[in-house]
Write a protein that holds these residues in place. Structure first.
Motif, PDB file in Angstrom:
ATOM      1  N   ASP A  78       0.805  -1.218   0.000  1.00  0.00           N
ATOM      2  CA  ASP A  78       0.000   0.000   0.000  1.00  0.00           C
ATOM      3  C   ASP A  78       0.842   1.275   0.000  1.00  0.00           C
ATOM      4  N   ARG A  79       2.133   1.152   0.296  1.00  0.00           N
ATOM      5  CA  ARG A  79       2.986   2.337   0.394  1.00  0.00           C
ATOM      6  C   ARG A  79       4.374   2.038  -0.167  1.00  0.00           C
ATOM      7  N   LEU A  80       4.929   2.998  -0.936  1.00  0.00           N
ATOM      8  CA  LEU A  80       6.263   2.847  -1.513  1.00  0.00           C
ATOM      9  C   LEU A  80       7.292   3.513  -0.609  1.00  0.00           C
ATOM     10  N   ASN A  81       8.409   2.822  -0.365  1.00  0.00           N
ATOM     11  CA  ASN A  81       9.420   3.335   0.561  1.00  0.00           C
ATOM     12  C   ASN A  81      10.752   3.697  -0.080  1.00  0.00           C
ATOM     13  N   ASN A  82      10.939   3.477  -1.390  1.00  0.00           N
ATOM     14  CA  ASN A  82      12.242   3.778  -2.011  1.00  0.00           C
ATOM     15  C   ASN A  82      12.605   5.241  -1.833  1.00  0.00           C
ATOM     16  N   SER A  83      13.671   5.518  -1.097  1.00  0.00           N
ATOM     17  CA  SER A  83      14.059   6.907  -0.828  1.00  0.00           C
ATOM     18  C   SER A  83      14.520   7.637  -2.088  1.00  0.00           C
ATOM     19  N   GLU A  84      15.178   6.912  -3.020  1.00  0.00           N
ATOM     20  CA  GLU A  84      15.709   7.559  -4.218  1.00  0.00           C
ATOM     21  C   GLU A  84      14.618   8.016  -5.182  1.00  0.00           C
ATOM     22  N   VAL A  85      13.425   7.454  -5.051  1.00  0.00           N
ATOM     23  CA  VAL A  85      12.334   7.787  -5.965  1.00  0.00           C
ATOM     24  C   VAL A  85      11.890   9.236  -5.792  1.00  0.00           C
ATOM     25  N   ARG A  86      11.930   9.731  -4.564  1.00  0.00           N
ATOM     26  CA  ARG A  86      11.487  11.103  -4.316  1.00  0.00           C
ATOM     27  C   ARG A  86      12.275  12.095  -5.173  1.00  0.00           C
ATOM     28  N   GLY A  87      13.603  11.955  -5.187  1.00  0.00           N
ATOM     29  CA  GLY A  87      14.435  12.843  -5.998  1.00  0.00           C
ATOM     30  C   GLY A  87      14.221  12.636  -7.488  1.00  0.00           C
TER      31      GLY A  87
END
Length: 403
Positions: A344-353
């Motif tokens: 239900d939730r995505l956690n990849n930190s690099e995706v935000r940038g």
């Protein structure tokens, strides 16, 4: 209760016993959501074949009893040969349906992007079904194997010739596990249609044998307009009025992944964002939604500042900028990190940038190139800021009078 604590108190659960013992860990619960999660697990395996270019048609049938589902695709078909590293010399199909963490998506050899990642889905569905049948067409033959509550009911059999390729999975959930095993046809149809918005060219047929309505017994979903069409239908369904007729559209792909975004503003006061990762709906958001928020805030704020559009004495917040925004985000990446098996939730930190760097310059350029529409958006934002300021002033006045 015994006060001793020895080795005999430690339970070792074999095979798929952990799933039957604690189903909520794998499907989120044993209510309606968990029950339908079984469908999504099997469906997503078929959609993964479509995402990677191997399938174009998926058929889903809700049988007349309302508790049996059959899902078939025209993909490559699950491998049936003996698995090379299995000490028991079982077929690959049997390993997939009876072992946790057995699947073809741990590396990028068979799938570039996928919604199923942990090799858990097929075996979990098997563990929680009182009856499950798998039929595979490949290499000119048709193979079949039956399972029940995580166990095999016999070896895999070649039952005849097979034309084309594909996988057919039919299962009935275990009544001893779930609160109810009656599926919701409308919920299934809605999810199937969303899948076809997210994957242009994919055709999904839904047969509802429980319905007495002829129009609902057979439905076919296909949306060549993709997420732009999805956004328009989303706005129409909620009876919202758009601030502008145009929609900001971005479809960008690089080594980090591929992002599709459709975005516009409405006169509503709330914010609606429907996000997906590899075709999986992320209803709790995640880093991709955070990146989108960052990009929109920065792009719109920069546009307002460059053209000096902020009225004197007014402060515009990020909330004002996004008020009334309706967006659809569809992200494809090779190694998504979801929060839990229900995804239900995505956690990849690099995706935000990645999202911010992709969306911000494109949106800012779009605003500069369409200044008439941008003016309407900014007017909408200023109205939101003034309303928020007036609300704060009124609240402050009430607090002053309260003593």
């Amino acid at each position: 209760m015994s006060t001793s604590y020895t080795a005999s108190d430690i339970t070792i659960l074999e095979g798929l016993e952990p799933v039957r013992k604690r189903p909520g860990m794998y499907i989120g619960g044993v209510g309606k959501t968990g029950l339908h999660h079984l469908i999504w697990e099997v469906l997503d395996n078929s959609v993964d074949e479509a995402i990677n270019g191997y399938a174009s048609l998926i058929s889903v049938t809700l049988e007349a009893d309302g508790k049996t589902i059959a899902i078939e695709d025209n993909g490559r078909g699950i491998p049936v040969e003996i698995h090379p590293t299995d000490s028991l010399k079982r077929s690959t199909l049997e390993v997939i349906f009876t072992e946790l963490h057995a699947g073809g998506k741990f590396d990028q050899g068979a799938y570039r992007t996928a919604g199923g990642l942990h090799g858990v889905g097929a075996s979990v569905v098997n563990a929680l079904s009182e009856d499950l049948l798998v039929r595979v067409k490949r290499d000119g033959k048709t193979f079949e194997q039956r399972f029940s509550r995580g166990l095999t009911l016999g070896s895999i059999d070649e039952i005849g010739p097979g034309r084309g390729t594909g996988t057919y999975v039919r299962f009935t959930p275990d009544e001893t596990i779930f609160e109810s095993v009656q599926f919701d046809a409308n919920l299934i149809a809605s999810r199937l249609e969303v899948k076809t918005y997210l994957h242009k060219g994919l055709r999904i047929v839904f047969r509802d044998e429980t319905s007495t309505d002829k129009d609902k017994r057979y439905r076919e979903f296909r949306h060549e307009g993709g997420i732009v069409e999805y956004l328009e239908d989303l706005i129409t369904a909620r009876s919202r009025r758009k601030v502008i007729d145009a929609v900001f559209i971005l479809d960008k792909e690089d080594a980090d992944g591929r992002i599709e975004i459709a975005l516009t503003w409405t006169e509503a006061t709330d914010i609606v964002v429907h996000s997906f990762v590899n075709g999986i709906p992320t209803q709790d958001g995640g880093t991709h939604e955070s990146g989108l928020r960052d990009a929109i805030n920065k792009a719109v704020k920069d546009y307002i500042d460059v053209h000096e559009l902020t009225p004197r004495g007014l402060s515009i917040s990020a909330e004002d900028i996004r008020e009334g925004m309706t967006a659809s985000v569809n992200l494809f990446i090779s190694e998504p990190q979801f929060q839990g098996q229900t995804k239900d939730r995505l956690n990849n930190s690099e995706v935000r940038g990645f999202i911010t760097s992709a969306v911000r310059p494109a949106l800012e350029q779009w605003l500069h190139q369409n200044q008439t529409m941008s003016g309407a958006i900014v007017t909408r934002i200023i109205q939101a800021a003034r309303a928020r300021q007036a609300s704060r002033s009124a609240a402050a006045a009430v607090r002053r009078k309260s003593p």
